[in-house]
Design a protein around this motif. Structure first.
Motif, PDB file in Angstrom:
ATOM      1  N   ARG A   1      -2.798  -4.277   4.553  1.00 16.38           N
ATOM      2  CA  ARG A   1      -3.384  -3.258   5.437  1.00 16.38           C
ATOM      3  C   ARG A   1      -4.145  -2.183   4.668  1.00 16.38           C
ATOM      4  O   ARG A   1      -4.878  -1.395   5.275  1.00 16.38           O
ATOM      5  N   TYR A   2      -4.006  -2.144   3.381  1.00 15.56           N
ATOM      6  CA  TYR A   2      -4.600  -1.057   2.600  1.00 15.56           C
ATOM      7  C   TYR A   2      -6.129  -1.100   2.654  1.00 15.56           C
ATOM      8  O   TYR A   2      -6.750  -2.153   2.506  1.00 15.56           O
ATOM      9  N   THR A   3      -6.734   0.070   2.859  1.00 16.75           N
ATOM     10  CA  THR A   3      -8.192   0.223   2.802  1.00 16.75           C
ATOM     11  C   THR A   3      -8.525   1.417   1.929  1.00 16.75           C
ATOM     12  O   THR A   3      -7.794   2.420   1.909  1.00 16.75           O
ATOM     13  N   LEU A   4      -9.636   1.301   1.194  1.00 18.46           N
ATOM     14  CA  LEU A   4     -10.054   2.384   0.312  1.00 18.46           C
ATOM     15  C   LEU A   4     -10.425   3.616   1.116  1.00 18.46           C
ATOM     16  O   LEU A   4     -10.976   3.531   2.206  1.00 18.46           O
ATOM     17  N   GLY A   5     -10.136   4.769   0.546  1.00 17.09           N
ATOM     18  CA  GLY A   5     -10.462   6.027   1.194  1.00 17.09           C
ATOM     19  C   GLY A   5     -10.156   7.188   0.264  1.00 17.09           C
ATOM     20  O   GLY A   5      -9.719   6.999  -0.884  1.00 17.09           O
ATOM     21  N   HIS A   6     -10.367   8.397   0.763  1.00 20.67           N
ATOM     22  CA  HIS A   6     -10.203   9.585  -0.063  1.00 20.67           C
ATOM     23  C   HIS A   6      -8.740   9.814  -0.450  1.00 20.67           C
ATOM     24  O   HIS A   6      -7.840   9.717   0.367  1.00 20.67           O
ATOM     25  N   VAL A   7      -8.551  10.099  -1.737  1.00 16.30           N
ATOM     26  CA  VAL A   7      -7.242  10.486  -2.278  1.00 16.30           C
ATOM     27  C   VAL A   7      -7.484  11.617  -3.285  1.00 16.30           C
ATOM     28  O   VAL A   7      -8.371  11.514  -4.134  1.00 16.30           O
ATOM     29  N   ASP A   8      -6.719  12.709  -3.148  1.00 16.72           N
ATOM     30  CA  ASP A   8      -6.900  13.827  -4.068  1.00 16.72           C
ATOM     31  C   ASP A   8      -6.261  13.569  -5.426  1.00 16.72           C
ATOM     32  O   ASP A   8      -6.757  14.036  -6.460  1.00 16.72           O
ATOM     33  N   ARG A   9      -5.171  12.827  -5.409  1.00 14.88           N
ATOM     34  CA  ARG A   9      -4.456  12.589  -6.661  1.00 14.88           C
ATOM     35  C   ARG A   9      -3.715  11.275  -6.577  1.00 14.88           C
ATOM     36  O   ARG A   9      -3.134  10.946  -5.544  1.00 14.88           O
ATOM     37  N   THR A  10      -3.744  10.490  -7.654  1.00 18.38           N
ATOM     38  CA  THR A  10      -3.017   9.227  -7.722  1.00 18.38           C
ATOM     39  C   THR A  10      -1.974   9.322  -8.824  1.00 18.38           C
ATOM     40  O   THR A  10      -2.290   9.716  -9.944  1.00 18.38           O
TER      41      THR A  10
END
Length: 230
Positions: free
Chosen positions: A217-226
């Motif tokens: 189900r994972y889709t790329l998108g905005h992330v502030d920190r990994t």
């Protein structure tokens, strides 16, 4: 017998026809008058002209029905809500990635933590927290409790220092919705082998399927920190 002064006939010496009353809004001498409002009453107010009314635009916050003074600024309610949302951190990632552990290291006493697993434990008569027991009969109650807390967090007044939302959030749309509210997005992850090993050691058998489902189900998108654990 005493005789009084002669009666004066209206119009005599004034140029007006005899017997005609003075024009409305004018004194007998012909000067305009302004009606005096009765005591205790407010003079009528004319409605503002269209050009005097400030222009209003739809609030840019998705789903907000109110208006704002410009096309790019939020309405007053959404502005207050957004300022509160900056205290919120969405901690997302696949099962067994270490979301709870990361939050426990960063949260302080008095912070709000919204964790579905903890809510299952709270409403379960005989919880087995170490097994992440999630009885299907309790699912709607746990979800309703989470939604109620989230709604109060976003729309109610509070003095929280910080709030931490633990949510797997594999879809970019879910993360984008929280970002639109002003939340900070932190993705906790680990490699597939580490996740599988943790599931085998710490969780029930179906957790391996939960991990695979999250990656599907994972889709790329905005992330502030990994943050990578393991």
């Amino acid at each position: 017998m005493t005789v009084g002064p002669p009666a004066v006939t209206r119009g005599a010496g004034t140029g007006e026809p005899p017997g005609n009353p003075p024009p409305t809004g004018a004194t007998p001498q012909g000067h305009p008058t302004h009606p005096t409002p009765r005591r205790g009453t407010t003079p009528p107010r004319h409605p503002p002209r269209k050009e005097d009314t400030p222009m209003r635009y739809a609030c840019p916050t998705p789903g907000c029905p109110t208006t704002a003074p410009t096309r790019t600024t939020r309405c007053e309610q959404c502005t207050r809500r957004n300022s509160r949302a900056h205290k919120i951190t969405l901690v997302c990632g696949p099962p067994c990635s270490g979301k709870n552990t990361w939050v426990a290291k960063h949260a302080q006493p008095g912070d709000l933590i919204v964790d579905l697993d903890a809510l299952y434990t709270a409403v379960n008569a005989n919880p087995t927290r170490t097994d992440h027991d999630q009885p299907a009969a309790l699912t709607p109650f746990a979800f309703d409790a989470r939604d109620a807390i989230t709604n109060r967090l976003l729309h109610g007044d509070h003095n929280l220092r910080a709030a931490w939302i633990i949510h797997s959030a594999p879809e970019a749309a879910t993360r984008a919705e929280w970002k639109q509210r002003g939340a900070n997005i932190v993705m906790i992850t680990a490699d597939q082998d580490t996740l599988t090993h943790r599931a085998q050691v710490q969780r029930p058998n179906q957790w391996g399927e939960h991990i695979q489902d999250w990656h599907r189900r994972y889709t790329l998108g905005h992330v502030d920190r990994t943050v990578t654990t393991g």
